[in-house]
Design an enzyme around this catalytic site. Structure first.
Site, mmCIF file in Angstrom:
data_model
loop_
_atom_site.group_PDB
_atom_site.id
_atom_site.type_symbol
_atom_site.label_atom_id
_atom_site.label_comp_id
_atom_site.label_asym_id
_atom_site.label_seq_id
_atom_site.Cartn_x
_atom_site.Cartn_y
_atom_site.Cartn_z
ATOM 1 N N GLY A 1 0.814 -1.214 0.000
ATOM 2 C CA GLY A 1 0.000 0.000 0.000
ATOM 3 C C GLY A 1 0.847 1.263 0.000
ATOM 4 O O GLY A 1 2.077 1.196 0.113
ATOM 5 N N ASP A 2 0.174 2.411 -0.192
ATOM 6 C CA ASP A 2 0.842 3.722 -0.173
ATOM 7 C C ASP A 2 1.906 3.863 -1.254
ATOM 8 O O ASP A 2 2.910 4.541 -1.067
ATOM 9 C CB ASP A 2 1.486 4.006 1.201
ATOM 10 C CG ASP A 2 0.519 3.777 2.334
ATOM 11 O OD1 ASP A 2 -0.622 4.237 2.217
ATOM 12 O OD2 ASP A 2 0.905 3.121 3.322
ATOM 13 N N LYS B 1 -0.495 5.436 -5.705
ATOM 14 C CA LYS B 1 -1.469 5.098 -6.751
ATOM 15 C C LYS B 1 -2.353 6.289 -7.088
ATOM 16 O O LYS B 1 -2.771 6.439 -8.226
ATOM 17 C CB LYS B 1 -2.377 3.941 -6.294
ATOM 18 C CG LYS B 1 -1.654 2.633 -6.124
ATOM 19 C CD LYS B 1 -2.587 1.555 -5.643
ATOM 20 C CE LYS B 1 -3.099 1.765 -4.236
ATOM 21 N NZ LYS B 1 -2.077 1.718 -3.188
ATOM 22 N N GLY B 2 -2.649 7.123 -6.075
ATOM 23 C CA GLY B 2 -3.548 8.262 -6.281
ATOM 24 C C GLY B 2 -3.050 9.153 -7.400
ATOM 25 O O GLY B 2 -3.810 9.534 -8.289
ATOM 26 N N ALA C 1 -8.149 3.669 3.043
ATOM 27 C CA ALA C 1 -7.188 4.091 2.023
ATOM 28 C C ALA C 1 -7.032 5.604 2.055
ATOM 29 O O ALA C 1 -7.938 6.322 2.472
ATOM 30 C CB ALA C 1 -7.685 3.673 0.647
ATOM 31 N N GLY C 2 -5.892 6.069 1.609
ATOM 32 C CA GLY C 2 -5.686 7.511 1.494
ATOM 33 C C GLY C 2 -4.915 7.782 0.227
ATOM 34 O O GLY C 2 -3.780 7.350 0.089
ATOM 35 N N HIS C 3 -5.555 8.422 -0.733
ATOM 36 C CA HIS C 3 -4.887 8.722 -1.996
ATOM 37 C C HIS C 3 -4.708 10.230 -2.128
ATOM 38 O O HIS C 3 -5.685 10.972 -2.091
ATOM 39 C CB HIS C 3 -5.719 8.193 -3.180
ATOM 40 C CG HIS C 3 -5.770 6.699 -3.234
ATOM 41 N ND1 HIS C 3 -6.625 5.996 -4.033
ATOM 42 C CD2 HIS C 3 -5.037 5.776 -2.590
ATOM 43 C CE1 HIS C 3 -6.418 4.709 -3.866
ATOM 44 N NE2 HIS C 3 -5.465 4.552 -2.992
ATOM 45 N N ARG D 1 -23.311 -12.313 6.077
ATOM 46 C CA ARG D 1 -24.623 -11.997 5.484
ATOM 47 C C ARG D 1 -25.514 -11.216 6.454
ATOM 48 O O ARG D 1 -26.701 -11.416 6.568
ATOM 49 C CB ARG D 1 -25.306 -13.258 4.958
ATOM 50 C CG ARG D 1 -24.584 -13.737 3.711
ATOM 51 C CD ARG D 1 -24.646 -15.175 3.470
ATOM 52 N NE ARG D 1 -23.987 -15.931 4.511
ATOM 53 C CZ ARG D 1 -23.968 -17.251 4.559
ATOM 54 N NH1 ARG D 1 -24.593 -17.941 3.647
ATOM 55 N NH2 ARG D 1 -23.330 -17.866 5.521
ATOM 56 N N GLN E 1 -5.052 0.068 -1.228
ATOM 57 C CA GLN E 1 -4.103 -0.740 -0.452
ATOM 58 C C GLN E 1 -3.081 -1.400 -1.394
ATOM 59 O O GLN E 1 -2.786 -0.846 -2.446
ATOM 60 C CB GLN E 1 -4.827 -1.787 0.409
ATOM 61 C CG GLN E 1 -5.514 -1.213 1.626
ATOM 62 C CD GLN E 1 -6.908 -0.689 1.368
ATOM 63 O OE1 GLN E 1 -7.661 -1.281 0.617
ATOM 64 N NE2 GLN E 1 -7.249 0.408 1.987
ATOM 65 N N THR F 1 -1.539 8.771 5.371
ATOM 66 C CA THR F 1 -2.507 9.807 5.007
ATOM 67 C C THR F 1 -3.743 9.705 5.907
ATOM 68 O O THR F 1 -4.359 10.708 6.245
ATOM 69 C CB THR F 1 -2.988 9.592 3.549
ATOM 70 O OG1 THR F 1 -1.899 9.144 2.779
ATOM 71 C CG2 THR F 1 -3.563 10.831 2.946
ATOM 72 N N ARG G 1 5.348 5.523 8.706
ATOM 73 C CA ARG G 1 5.435 4.269 7.951
ATOM 74 C C ARG G 1 6.788 3.609 8.181
ATOM 75 O O ARG G 1 7.799 4.301 8.297
ATOM 76 C CB ARG G 1 5.254 4.528 6.459
ATOM 77 C CG ARG G 1 3.877 5.029 6.118
ATOM 78 C CD ARG G 1 3.716 5.270 4.610
ATOM 79 N NE ARG G 1 2.417 5.858 4.332
ATOM 80 C CZ ARG G 1 2.200 6.829 3.434
ATOM 81 N NH1 ARG G 1 3.182 7.301 2.719
ATOM 82 N NH2 ARG G 1 0.988 7.302 3.261
ATOM 83 N N ASP H 1 12.817 9.721 -6.884
ATOM 84 C CA ASP H 1 13.490 10.936 -6.417
ATOM 85 C C ASP H 1 13.903 10.853 -4.953
ATOM 86 O O ASP H 1 14.882 11.468 -4.541
ATOM 87 C CB ASP H 1 12.559 12.147 -6.625
ATOM 88 C CG ASP H 1 11.188 11.916 -6.003
ATOM 89 O OD1 ASP H 1 10.515 10.945 -6.404
ATOM 90 O OD2 ASP H 1 10.792 12.691 -5.106
ATOM 91 N N SER I 1 7.814 7.742 -11.764
ATOM 92 C CA SER I 1 7.360 8.976 -11.120
ATOM 93 C C SER I 1 8.515 9.539 -10.311
ATOM 94 O O SER I 1 9.120 8.834 -9.500
ATOM 95 C CB SER I 1 6.145 8.671 -10.242
ATOM 96 O OG SER I 1 5.821 9.800 -9.487
HETATM 97 P P1 IMP Z 1 -7.607 -2.245 8.058
HETATM 98 O O1 IMP Z 1 -7.679 -2.221 6.571
HETATM 99 O O2 IMP Z 1 -7.919 -0.930 8.700
HETATM 100 O O3 IMP Z 1 -8.371 -3.394 8.654
HETATM 101 O O4 IMP Z 1 -6.064 -2.525 8.463
HETATM 102 C C1 IMP Z 1 -5.415 -3.764 8.203
HETATM 103 C C2 IMP Z 1 -3.958 -3.557 7.799
HETATM 104 O O5 IMP Z 1 -3.913 -2.938 6.512
HETATM 105 C C3 IMP Z 1 -3.168 -2.627 8.726
HETATM 106 O O6 IMP Z 1 -1.831 -3.066 8.770
HETATM 107 C C4 IMP Z 1 -3.233 -1.278 8.029
HETATM 108 O O7 IMP Z 1 -2.155 -0.440 8.377
HETATM 109 C C5 IMP Z 1 -3.146 -1.740 6.575
HETATM 110 N N1 IMP Z 1 -3.751 -0.793 5.646
HETATM 111 C C6 IMP Z 1 -5.062 -0.610 5.385
HETATM 112 N N2 IMP Z 1 -5.247 0.329 4.448
HETATM 113 C C7 IMP Z 1 -4.026 0.731 4.077
HETATM 114 C C8 IMP Z 1 -3.552 1.665 3.089
HETATM 115 O O8 IMP Z 1 -4.314 2.315 2.348
HETATM 116 N N3 IMP Z 1 -2.192 1.797 3.003
HETATM 117 C C9 IMP Z 1 -1.336 1.073 3.769
HETATM 118 N N4 IMP Z 1 -1.723 0.196 4.688
HETATM 119 C C10 IMP Z 1 -3.061 0.018 4.836
#
Ligand code: IMP
Length: 429
Positions: free
Chosen positions: A12-13, A16-17, A39-41, A142, A222, A297, A303, A331, A411
């Site tokens: 993740g991170d 991608k955004g 997620a944070g983009h 369900r 992710q 984010t 991180r 970079d 990039s």
């Molecule tokens: P959850 O998705 O909040 O259940 O977290 C589960 C695991 O996924 C944890 O280790 C989070 O830090 C990681 N995680 C969830 N979303 C992201 C993301 O967008 N970037 C990086 N790590 C993520």
């Protein structure tokens, strides 16, 4: 069939955004297929910085339809805030559509996320505390409430009564206060009335767009190794960030995806717990963190940073059948005299070239490193490969050789312009 999936190739991170924003300019439809506001983009355009958690980054292009698809879990309050925030910065957005089959995240999901993490003690996953895991648990059990149910008052009332009675029993079991039906129903009915006009059958929308030959971009969230099945279980998220998730989470078939790009940082980061063989606990790791501003984010957490791991990358190429790589944040490595990258692992007396699928075994591997010369120049003004220092080009060649996958895009900074398209032919198939 100009269709493209963009997936995170690591944990993740991977930025991608930015890539979804850059390539979204060429897309008719951008569909996000998994996860929620975990997620944070980030997208930077000129002097504006946009932070997306639920809305596909492609919405920044006025002619585009941005879709929150059925594989996602939606916090309506977060979505409305995000929509208002984005509109305030840029009034001319694309059209937003939300799948009637996407699941709703309720306050009891967030509460249970925190309570479950606490109960795990030292084995905690380090979730983003957004209620994502509990919302997907309800989907599988369900018990979940979908967007299509939320927007019909009599159905929503019936479903919420049923589910809340059960959830309150769980909350009480964890020693927490139960939630009150009337206020929860009123709060979420308010969100429903604002979102109702955006909710529709997005499977048909996706299928028809593909059939009509429109440019459709499937936006992953992710990363591959946070995938529920293919990631480093249990240190994973609860959805399917891999390219296959684009089929499960949108309602299109596997042959509808023409091209798959894997976004990969020039190094590795991870947030939350779980094994990370190339993690650095020294000055170089700290330098990468500072230089790359490697702070979450969503949660602001620092991180974990480490060298590139090409064993992980090779597995990612296979899991996602990547057409090409997008190597980001090259970079950030400027100024590090000697670079390292893992090319294999030792596990006990053995040397292996793959990731063990047992996480407890993966936690025991030791990386076998290859050293590469670094470069001191800033790369941010480069607009073609020829503008890069020889050592940076050598690094790119090394990544291609190790991953056996061509690099499509490099990039070299957060801005849209700080992008080198190397292989345009790999982008839309
Ligand atoms: P959850 O998705 O909040 O259940 O977290 C589960 C695991 O996924 C944890 O280790 C989070 O830090 C990681 N995680 C969830 N979303 C992201 C993301 O967008 N970037 C990086 N790590 C993520």
């Amino acid at each position: 069939m100009p269709t493209l999936a963009i997936v995170g190739a690591q944990w993740g991170d991977e930025a991608k955004g930015k890539m979804v924003d850059v390539l979204g300019a060429e897309a008719d439809v951008v569909i996000r297929y998994s996860g929620g506001n975990n997620a944070g983009h980030t997208v930077i355009t000129g002097d504006k910085e946009f932070k997306f958690q639920l809305i596909p980054a492609g919405i920044l292009h006025p002619g585009t339809t941005a879709v929150i698809a059925s594989g996602m879990v939606v916090c309506p309050k977060g979505l409305l805030e995000e929509l208002d925030r984005t509109r305030a910065l840029k009034p001319d957005l694309g059209t937003l559509k939300i799948s009637n089959a996407a699941h709703v995240v309720f306050p009891y999901h967030r509460m249970l996320d925190a309570l479950e993490e606490e109960a795990r003690g030292e084995n905690k996953i380090g979730t983003t505390s957004r209620g994502i895991g509990p919302a997907y648990q309800d989907k599988v059990a369900r018990l979940g409430i979908r967007m299509g149910e939320l927007i019909v008052p009599e159905i929503f009332e019936h479903r919420l009564r049923e589910v809340l009675a059960y959830k309150n029993r769980l909350l009480i079991m964890f020693g927490s206060e139960p939630l009150e039906f009337d206020s929860l129903y009123a709060e979420f009915s308010g969100y429903a009335s604002r979102l109702k006009s955006l909710v529709c059958d997005t499977e048909i929308l996706a299928q028809e767009a593909v059939e009509a030959g429109k440019r459709v971009l499937f936006e992953g969230a992710q990363g591959t190794f946070l995938d529920l099945d293919s990631g480093t279980y249990p240190y994973v998220t609860s959805s399917h960030p891999v390219a296959g998730g684009a089929c499960l989470g949108t309602g299109i078939g596997p042959r509808a995806i023409q091209s798959v790009l894997g976004v990969c940082k020039a190094y590795t980061t991870r947030v939350g717990a779980g094994p990370f063989p190339t993690e650095l606990h020294d000055d170089v790791g700290e330098r990468i963190r500072q230089q790359g501003q490697e702070y979450g984010t969503v949660t602001g957490r620092s991180r974990r940073c480490g060298w590139l791991d090409t064993v992980v990358l090779r597995q990612s190429c296979r899991l996602n059948s990547l057409s090409g790589l997008v190597l980001t944040r090259l970079d950030v490595l400027s100024g590090i005299p000697e670079l390292r990258a893992a090319t294999a692992y030792t596990l006990g007396a053995d040397t292996i070239g793959h990731m063990p699928s047992n996480t407890w075994e993966f936690a025991r591997v030791q990386p076998v490193y290859e050293s590469l010369p670094g470069w001191s120049e800033s790369l941010r003004k480069a607009r073609s490969l020829d503008d890069l220092p020889r050592e940076a080009r050598q690094y790119l060649q090394f990544v291609e050789d190790q991953s056996k996958t061509p690099i499509a895009i490099v990039s070299i900074g957060p801005d849209r312009d700080e992008t080198i398209v190397v292989r345009p032919d790999l982008i839309w198939g």
